[in-house]
Design an enzyme around this catalytic site. Structure first.
Site, PDB file in Angstrom:
ATOM      1  N   CYS A   1       0.816  -1.221   0.000  1.00 26.07           N
ATOM      2  CA  CYS A   1       0.000   0.000   0.000  1.00 26.07           C
ATOM      3  C   CYS A   1       0.846   1.266   0.000  1.00 26.07           C
ATOM      4  O   CYS A   1       0.655   2.163  -0.831  1.00 26.07           O
ATOM      5  CB  CYS A   1      -0.974   0.003   1.176  1.00 26.07           C
ATOM      6  SG  CYS A   1      -0.208   0.084   2.794  1.00 26.07           S
TER       7      CYS A   1
ATOM      8  N   HIS B   1      -2.658   1.411   6.879  1.00 26.69           N
ATOM      9  CA  HIS B   1      -3.024   1.279   5.470  1.00 26.69           C
ATOM     10  C   HIS B   1      -3.198   2.670   4.866  1.00 26.69           C
ATOM     11  O   HIS B   1      -3.553   3.629   5.557  1.00 26.69           O
ATOM     12  CB  HIS B   1      -4.319   0.481   5.310  1.00 26.69           C
ATOM     13  CG  HIS B   1      -4.633   0.126   3.892  1.00 26.69           C
ATOM     14  ND1 HIS B   1      -3.866  -0.763   3.161  1.00 26.69           N
ATOM     15  CD2 HIS B   1      -5.610   0.554   3.047  1.00 26.69           C
ATOM     16  CE1 HIS B   1      -4.375  -0.880   1.939  1.00 26.69           C
ATOM     17  NE2 HIS B   1      -5.421  -0.082   1.847  1.00 26.69           N
TER      18      HIS B   1
ATOM     19  N   HIS C   1      -5.745   1.750  -4.405  1.00 22.73           N
ATOM     20  CA  HIS C   1      -4.879   1.220  -3.342  1.00 22.73           C
ATOM     21  C   HIS C   1      -4.472  -0.215  -3.652  1.00 22.73           C
ATOM     22  O   HIS C   1      -5.051  -0.889  -4.503  1.00 22.73           O
ATOM     23  CB  HIS C   1      -5.573   1.298  -1.978  1.00 22.73           C
ATOM     24  CG  HIS C   1      -6.674   0.297  -1.792  1.00 22.73           C
ATOM     25  ND1 HIS C   1      -6.958  -0.295  -0.578  1.00 22.73           N
ATOM     26  CD2 HIS C   1      -7.580  -0.220  -2.660  1.00 22.73           C
ATOM     27  CE1 HIS C   1      -7.988  -1.118  -0.705  1.00 22.73           C
ATOM     28  NE2 HIS C   1      -8.390  -1.094  -1.956  1.00 22.73           N
TER      29      HIS C   1
END
Length: 393
Positions: free
Chosen positions: A277, A325, A337
């Site tokens: 990520c 994240h 993402h």
């Protein structure tokens, strides 16, 4: 981004960025899709093989917990790797300083030796003694001045030698401290890697034991959970007032990130074939001409925070309380993402996961854009004035 950029990475790895729920590619984010019609009741034999919905929901939650734990460990790994790279660079800088310091000290020693040899050739008598034996007054005066200069030079030389030696000792101490930190960082990376592999292996084992129909139903549960969260986020009015355009750098970053859609997630990876990520967001902004921290936690700590209502494409949306994240806002309530192991880079609803906050890598772009627009307007005004004068003539 070329592979192997990071100095100390010895294994091809790529990051787990855990998410509570994942939106499948192509999901509409403005509102949740209507639920499908109820499926026909399974036969007795089928119900014996397929887990009930509540059991699958428990499986989903368990998988989420495992991938979340892996995501936290992944960012620990990334942080340790980034620090190790910085420490390695600092060690190289100190090694160069030590080499330069030794060369300087050797030069000073040579100068001191030459001065001692000169005194020896003078019969071993100090300069003052030679001066007192002179019968020429003019020579005495000139000699006195030279003696003072020589004494000053000698003291300066000795002072330089002392400072050079002290510098060498300090550089050596700093280098030793950096080596200790580097070793500690390597141990931290190893611990984080074990955590990651353990959590992922456990999650993969659970998924491997599911029947195909169970996997399909599990994916449907994930999709519905994502849509439900996104719908609730939109209903809260979070996007009211959002509509700012991306900066020039932001457009480049978004273009890079969206061009990676479909590529696999891999923990610790920064492209070009796989990403985690924060690897995706950091490389996207590098392509946009702006370097940012490597990990989602550091992105949250060090980048400028903006309100959700003020976000624009290119801004980074940070998720979960531990900032484990990150996704890039692309507009219309969506992010791009890298979700987690086993998934590919995709578009998802920005509200499909718990939002911690939004950060902006290029906060100064607003002033630059305004200045640029002002210059354009001034130029346009001057051009218009010239045209009006020309028409009048």
């Amino acid at each position: 981004m070329k592979t192997g950029r990071r100095m100390l990475t010895t294994t091809a790895v790529a990051v787990v960025c855990a998410i509570t729920v994942l939106a499948a590619p192509g999901t509409a984010f403005a509102a949740p899709a209507p639920p499908p019609p109820p499926a026909p009741a399974p036969s007795a034999s089928a119900s014996a093989d397929v887990a009930p919905s509540e059991d699958l929901e428990a499986v989903r939650e368990e998988l989420d917990g495992l991938y979340r734990a892996a995501a936290v460990a992944t960012e620990e790994y990334n942080a340790a790797e980034e620090k190790a790279e910085q420490q390695s660079t600092e060690i190289a800088r100190l090694a160069k300083k030590i080499a330069e310091g030794r060369e300087r000290l050797d030069g000073l020693k040579d100068r001191a030796g030459a001065a001692a040899a000169s005194q020896y050739r003078g019969g071993g008598l100090p300069p003052e003694a030679h001066l007192m034996l002179s019968d020429d007054p003019q020579e005495f005066l000139v000699g006195a001045g030279r003696i003072r200069q020589g004494q000053h030079a000698t003291r300066g030389l000795l002072g330089e030698m002392r400072r050079a030696q002290e510098d060498l000792e300090q550089y050596a101490q700093d280098a030793d401290a950096q080596w200790r930190k580097l070793e500690a960082g390597r141990r931290a990376k190893a611990r984080a890697q074990k955590k990651i592999e353990k959590q992922i292996a456990a999650a993969e084992k659970i998924e491997s034991e599911l029947e195909q129909e169970e996997k399909e139903r599990l994916a449907e549960l994930e999709r519905r959970a994502a849509e439900k969260a996104q719908s609730a986020w939109l209903d809260s009015g979070a996007l009211e007032g959002v509509g700012a355009e991306a900066s020039e750098q932001g457009r480049k970053a978004v273009a890079y990130a969206t061009a990676q859609i479909g590529k696999p997630y891999e923990w610790g990876a920064e492209g070009p074939k796989t990403y985690d990520c924060s690897g995706l967001t950091s490389e996207a902004w590098r392509a946009g001409g702006q370097g940012i921290p490597r990990t989602s936690q550091e992105q949250w700590k060090r980048l400028t925070r903006v309100a959700v209502a003020e976000m624009r494409p290119g801004d980074l949306v940070i998720y979960f309380e531990d900032a484990s994240h990150v996704g890039m806002y692309v507009g219309d309530g969506a992010i791009v993402h890298a979700p987690r192991p086993g998934r590919t880079i995709t578009i998802a609803g920005a509200g499909s996961m718990p939002i911690l906050g939004v950060v902006r890598p290029d906060p100064d772009a607003d002033a630059a854009d305004e200045a640029g627009n002002g210059k354009k307007n001034d130029k346009s005004d001057r051009t218009g004035e010239r045209d009006r004068k020309a028409g009048a003539n």
